[in-house]
Design a protein around this motif. Structure first.
Motif, PDB file in Angstrom:
ATOM      1  N   THR A  13       0.507  -1.464   0.303  1.00  0.00           N
ATOM      2  CA  THR A  13       0.169   0.378  -0.171  1.00  0.00           C
ATOM      3  C   THR A  13       0.715   1.220  -0.039  1.00  0.00           C
ATOM      4  OG1 THR A  13      -1.547  -1.052   1.334  1.00  0.00           O
ATOM      5  CG2 THR A  13      -1.773   1.443   1.288  1.00  0.00           C
ATOM      6  N   ARG A  14       2.040   1.778   0.732  1.00  0.00           N
ATOM      7  CA  ARG A  14       2.314   2.079   0.909  1.00  0.00           C
ATOM      8  C   ARG A  14       4.081   2.522  -0.017  1.00  0.00           C
ATOM      9  NH1 ARG A  14       1.113   6.111   4.259  1.00  0.00           N
ATOM     10  NH2 ARG A  14       3.507   7.074   4.802  1.00  0.00           N
ATOM     11  N   ASN A  15       3.998   1.723  -0.913  1.00  0.00           N
ATOM     12  CA  ASN A  15       5.138   2.017  -1.932  1.00  0.00           C
ATOM     13  C   ASN A  15       5.490   2.995  -2.617  1.00  0.00           C
ATOM     14  OD1 ASN A  15       7.412  -0.060  -2.397  1.00  0.00           O
ATOM     15  ND2 ASN A  15       6.214  -0.703  -4.352  1.00  0.00           N
ATOM     16  N   PRO A  16       7.116   3.968  -2.515  1.00  0.00           N
ATOM     17  CA  PRO A  16       7.026   5.155  -3.958  1.00  0.00           C
ATOM     18  C   PRO A  16       5.877   4.862  -4.214  1.00  0.00           C
ATOM     19  CG  PRO A  16       8.784   3.774  -2.185  1.00  0.00           C
ATOM     20  CD  PRO A  16       7.610   2.948  -1.532  1.00  0.00           C
ATOM     21  N   LYS A  17       5.947   6.107  -5.391  1.00  0.00           N
ATOM     22  CA  LYS A  17       5.429   6.094  -6.288  1.00  0.00           C
ATOM     23  C   LYS A  17       6.551   6.432  -7.532  1.00  0.00           C
ATOM     24  CE  LYS A  17       1.036   5.918  -4.012  1.00  0.00           C
ATOM     25  NZ  LYS A  17       1.241   6.263  -2.595  1.00  0.00           N
ATOM     26  N   PRO A  18       6.063   6.624  -9.218  1.00  0.00           N
ATOM     27  CA  PRO A  18       7.196   7.325  -9.810  1.00  0.00           C
ATOM     28  C   PRO A  18       6.527   8.547  -9.939  1.00  0.00           C
ATOM     29  CG  PRO A  18       6.792   4.757 -10.558  1.00  0.00           C
ATOM     30  CD  PRO A  18       6.415   5.015  -8.915  1.00  0.00           C
ATOM     31  N   ALA A  19       5.173   8.504  -9.195  1.00  0.00           N
ATOM     32  CA  ALA A  19       5.015   9.895 -10.089  1.00  0.00           C
ATOM     33  C   ALA A  19       5.295  10.983  -8.286  1.00  0.00           C
ATOM     34  CB  ALA A  19       3.817   9.952 -10.085  1.00  0.00           C
ATOM     35  N   ASP A  20       5.841  10.186  -7.240  1.00  0.00           N
ATOM     36  CA  ASP A  20       5.804  11.489  -6.770  1.00  0.00           C
ATOM     37  C   ASP A  20       7.014  11.969  -7.048  1.00  0.00           C
ATOM     38  OD1 ASP A  20       4.787   9.797  -5.291  1.00  0.00           O
ATOM     39  OD2 ASP A  20       5.749   8.778  -3.826  1.00  0.00           O
ATOM     40  N   PRO A  21       7.385  13.372  -6.367  1.00  0.00           N
ATOM     41  CA  PRO A  21       8.345  14.538  -7.200  1.00  0.00           C
ATOM     42  C   PRO A  21       9.559  13.788  -6.325  1.00  0.00           C
ATOM     43  CG  PRO A  21       7.018  15.069  -4.333  1.00  0.00           C
ATOM     44  CD  PRO A  21       6.423  14.271  -4.962  1.00  0.00           C
ATOM     45  N   ASP A  22       9.861  13.010  -5.312  1.00  0.00           N
ATOM     46  CA  ASP A  22      11.274  12.951  -4.814  1.00  0.00           C
ATOM     47  C   ASP A  22      11.892  11.265  -5.138  1.00  0.00           C
ATOM     48  OD1 ASP A  22       9.343  11.231  -2.851  1.00  0.00           O
ATOM     49  OD2 ASP A  22      10.329  12.059  -0.934  1.00  0.00           O
ATOM     50  N   PHE A  23      11.058  10.327  -5.840  1.00  0.00           N
ATOM     51  CA  PHE A  23      11.136   9.462  -6.330  1.00  0.00           C
ATOM     52  C   PHE A  23      12.242   8.671  -6.394  1.00  0.00           C
ATOM     53  CE2 PHE A  23      10.860   5.428  -8.848  1.00  0.00           C
ATOM     54  CZ  PHE A  23      10.160   4.731  -8.171  1.00  0.00           C
ATOM     55  N   ASP A  24      12.828   9.491  -7.792  1.00  0.00           N
ATOM     56  CA  ASP A  24      13.816   9.772  -8.705  1.00  0.00           C
ATOM     57  C   ASP A  24      15.584   9.486  -7.647  1.00  0.00           C
ATOM     58  OD1 ASP A  24      13.100   8.517 -10.495  1.00  0.00           O
ATOM     59  OD2 ASP A  24      13.664  10.048 -11.852  1.00  0.00           O
ATOM     60  N   ARG A  25      15.151   9.992  -6.312  1.00  0.00           N
ATOM     61  CA  ARG A  25      16.344  10.799  -5.509  1.00  0.00           C
ATOM     62  C   ARG A  25      16.063   9.943  -4.116  1.00  0.00           C
ATOM     63  NH1 ARG A  25      15.613  12.575  -0.355  1.00  0.00           N
ATOM     64  NH2 ARG A  25      13.740  13.020  -0.052  1.00  0.00           N
TER      65      ARG A  25
ATOM     66  N   HIS B  59       3.148  -3.638  12.324  1.00  0.00           N
ATOM     67  CA  HIS B  59       3.933  -3.673  11.493  1.00  0.00           C
ATOM     68  C   HIS B  59       3.822  -2.599  10.797  1.00  0.00           C
ATOM     69  CE1 HIS B  59       7.097  -5.017   8.354  1.00  0.00           C
ATOM     70  NE2 HIS B  59       6.410  -4.597   7.289  1.00  0.00           N
ATOM     71  N   ALA B  60       2.868  -2.269  10.111  1.00  0.00           N
ATOM     72  CA  ALA B  60       2.726  -1.510   9.422  1.00  0.00           C
ATOM     73  C   ALA B  60       3.078   0.338   9.430  1.00  0.00           C
ATOM     74  CB  ALA B  60       1.388  -0.380   9.227  1.00  0.00           C
ATOM     75  N   ARG B  61       2.895   0.554  11.718  1.00  0.00           N
ATOM     76  CA  ARG B  61       2.967   1.747  11.802  1.00  0.00           C
ATOM     77  C   ARG B  61       4.593   1.648  12.224  1.00  0.00           C
ATOM     78  NH1 ARG B  61       1.305   4.706  17.247  1.00  0.00           N
ATOM     79  NH2 ARG B  61      -0.078   3.672  17.252  1.00  0.00           N
ATOM     80  N   ILE B  62       5.613   0.819  12.053  1.00  0.00           N
ATOM     81  CA  ILE B  62       7.097   0.917  12.793  1.00  0.00           C
ATOM     82  C   ILE B  62       7.798   1.263  11.125  1.00  0.00           C
ATOM     83  CG2 ILE B  62       8.767  -0.495  13.607  1.00  0.00           C
ATOM     84  CD1 ILE B  62       7.262  -1.665  14.786  1.00  0.00           C
ATOM     85  N   THR B  63       7.126   0.228  10.098  1.00  0.00           N
ATOM     86  CA  THR B  63       7.626   0.853   8.410  1.00  0.00           C
ATOM     87  C   THR B  63       7.318   2.189   8.647  1.00  0.00           C
ATOM     88  OG1 THR B  63       5.960  -0.382   7.710  1.00  0.00           O
ATOM     89  CG2 THR B  63       7.730  -1.314   8.397  1.00  0.00           C
ATOM     90  N   ARG B  64       6.582   3.016   8.716  1.00  0.00           N
ATOM     91  CA  ARG B  64       6.409   4.364   8.526  1.00  0.00           C
ATOM     92  C   ARG B  64       8.187   4.937   8.090  1.00  0.00           C
ATOM     93  NH1 ARG B  64       0.597   6.627   9.221  1.00  0.00           N
ATOM     94  NH2 ARG B  64       2.262   8.619   8.733  1.00  0.00           N
ATOM     95  N   PRO B  65       7.447   5.632   6.344  1.00  0.00           N
ATOM     96  CA  PRO B  65       8.589   6.729   6.733  1.00  0.00           C
ATOM     97  C   PRO B  65       8.473   7.237   7.008  1.00  0.00           C
ATOM     98  CG  PRO B  65       7.913   6.541   4.417  1.00  0.00           C
ATOM     99  CD  PRO B  65       6.799   5.186   4.931  1.00  0.00           C
ATOM    100  N   ASP B  66       7.334   7.960   7.355  1.00  0.00           N
ATOM    101  CA  ASP B  66       7.888   9.383   8.663  1.00  0.00           C
ATOM    102  C   ASP B  66       8.639   8.742   9.184  1.00  0.00           C
ATOM    103  OD1 ASP B  66       5.714   8.143   9.738  1.00  0.00           O
ATOM    104  OD2 ASP B  66       3.700   9.703   8.950  1.00  0.00           O
ATOM    105  N   ARG B  67       8.219   7.466  10.803  1.00  0.00           N
ATOM    106  CA  ARG B  67       8.750   7.461  11.749  1.00  0.00           C
ATOM    107  C   ARG B  67      10.190   7.015  12.037  1.00  0.00           C
ATOM    108  NH1 ARG B  67       4.956   7.579  16.229  1.00  0.00           N
ATOM    109  NH2 ARG B  67       3.153   8.977  15.381  1.00  0.00           N
ATOM    110  N   ASN B  68      10.933   6.821  10.650  1.00  0.00           N
ATOM    111  CA  ASN B  68      11.864   6.077  10.371  1.00  0.00           C
ATOM    112  C   ASN B  68      12.821   7.794   9.541  1.00  0.00           C
ATOM    113  OD1 ASN B  68      12.255   3.669  11.175  1.00  0.00           O
ATOM    114  ND2 ASN B  68      10.043   3.535  10.112  1.00  0.00           N
ATOM    115  N   GLY B  69      12.679   8.489   9.516  1.00  0.00           N
ATOM    116  CA  GLY B  69      13.786   9.717   8.719  1.00  0.00           C
ATOM    117  C   GLY B  69      13.050   9.861   7.677  1.00  0.00           C
TER     118      GLY B  69
END
Length: 466
Positions: A282-294, A374-384
């Protein structure tokens, strides 16, 4: 595993990963046609062979017949594509009416491009992972010749054509079937080839994790190959061609087989499910995200220069302890993950794509999404902000003597820097993920995957000839 993995290969993806049928995506639909018609259409230039390879028989033979042409998959539509190319080809192979390939068989990914194939494409139905070690005495020269051969094979097979030489005929009646072949280098490759100064710091060995139960014989390797396709025979055909053409330059270290749901198997496009039955991606980065390539790719100005537009792949064989997992109630399973099993929606409410409300509490005052979910721990906003593009395959390798299934996930994640992507998230999971008692990490590898090869180049040429 639920919130960071990739989406299913389908006509459209709620996670934003382009499907094989998305216009303008590197995976493009190839209409059914014979070898002659294919020659008249626009395609990538062949990789040039050296005189030594030509003498040894590893060069591309002239007039190699397409595996689809062998079964007469080109009909009148192929003849109409180009009169000049068609005249020569059909003089040798008389035209005959035939049923064109289905859309599943005609889906095609491009070998040449900014990035290697097999990273941003939608999940394929079948996958093979393999690692090779250079043979004793083989060095930089032999590695360069091997990557040149492998790139030539990948280019042809991904176009739906026969292998350059000694084709087995396994896939002769199929189209490209979204085949992708991806190559990477392990940490040990650089010392074996005298290229230590070119080894990226991001390729330093992964730290040990408390949940690891690693089999060293099925971990790491000098060279890594990822193969994916929407047809099992096409995928095996590619694996066999790569393994055979390693010749005396490299020896197989380990090999693993995986699968996903076939495109079109569901009534409408859906995120994939893993073998625990959970919606996974569900929360995979999307190629359309502005920071995807970075987040996913090494910048063009990156260090070392040969890794420009490349990425780093972490590969883990994660066994799911399904007997233990399936003893849990539905409510307990959902608490472990933090999402509803039926539709992937967060326990805090909404739909699959609704943002998770980590502050919401139940009537008893406890968080609706458990603190160790698991979904709480792996959130990007909870991992810098750590993010990785997960593109896994499920696996099932039979049963143990007591009937325990040897099954789980061939975890593959992509990131511009594993020290900022995989490592911090895995360290946090190691400290208290509710899912940990139900999985076991049994094999591991980290590989530098260079950018895509330009026309006339082979993968890794900028490293091996730089």
């Amino acid at each position: 595993m639920a919130d960071q993995s990739t989406s299913e290969a389908s006509e459209a993806s709620p996670e934003g990963i382009p499907s094989q049928k998305t216009p303008g995506h590197p995976t493009a639909k190839s209409s059914p046609r014979g070898a002659a018609a294919r020659g008249s259409s626009k395609r990538t230039a062949p990789i040039k062979s050296t005189p030594e390879e030509a003498a040894s028989g590893s060069a591309l033979p002239q007039g190699v017949i397409s595996r689809r042409r062998l079964l007469g998959t080109a009909g009148a539509t192929g003849l109409a594509l180009g009169a000049a190319g068609g005249a020569a080809g059909y003089a040798a192979a008389p035209s005959e009416k035939s049923t064109p390939l289905t859309s599943l068989g005609t889906d095609r990914a491009m070998f040449h491009g900014k990035h290697q194939p097999g990273i941003t494409e939608a999940l394929q139905a079948r996958g093979h992972l393999a690692a090779f070690d250079l043979a004793p005495g083989a060095g930089r020269k032999e590695a360069a010749a091997l990557l040149r051969r492998w790139s030539a094979i990948a280019e042809r097979l991904m176009a739906g054509e026969a292998a350059p030489h000694d084709d087995t005929g396994v896939a002769r009646d199929a189209g490209p079937s979204a085949l992708t072949i991806t190559f990477g280098f392990g940490n040990s490759f650089f010392s074996r080839t005298g290229l230590e100064k070119q080894r990226p710091s991001a390729l330093d060995p992964l730290p040990d994790f408390s949940s690891d139960r690693l089999d060293k014989s099925r971990s790491d390797g000098d060279l890594w190959v990822q193969i994916g396709a929407d047809d099992a025979l096409v995928a095996f055909h590619a694996l066999r061609a790569i393994q055979k053409d390693a010749g005396g330059a490299a020896r197989l270290r380990w090999q693993m087989n995986g699968f996903n749901r076939s495109p079109g198997a569901t009534a409408h496009p859906m995120t994939a499910r893993n073998l625990m039955g959970q919606i996974d991606g569900t929360r995979n980065p999307k190629p359309a995200d502005p920071d995807f390539d970075r987040r996913i790719f090494v910048p063009a100005s990156g260090d070392p220069a040969w890794m420009a537009n490349g990425s780093y792949a972490v590969v883990r064989r994660i066994r799911m302890l399904l007997d233990d997992w399936e003893k849990l109630s539905l409510q307990a399973q959902e608490a472990v993950i933090g999402r509803r099993k039926s539709d992937g929606a967060p326990l805090s409410g909404g739909t699959e794509t609704t943002a998770m409300d980590l502050e919401k509490s139940g009537a008893d005052g406890t968080p609706v999404v458990p603190l160790n979910a698991h979904a709480r721990i792996t959130r990007p906003d909870r991992n810098g902000g750590a993010a990785m593009l997960r593109r896994p395959f499920s696996f099932h390798d039979g049963f143990d003597a007591d009937g325990t299934p040897d099954a789980g996930l061939l975890f593959i994640c992509w990131q511009a820097d594993p020290l900022r992507g995989f490592v911090p998230v895995q360290r946090k999971l190691d400290r208290g993920d509710a899912l940990s008692p139900y999985i076991r990490h049994e094999a591991s590898g980290l590989f530098a995957v260079p950018g895509g090869a330009a026309e006339g180049e082979y993968v890794g040429q900028r490293l091996l000839e730089g």
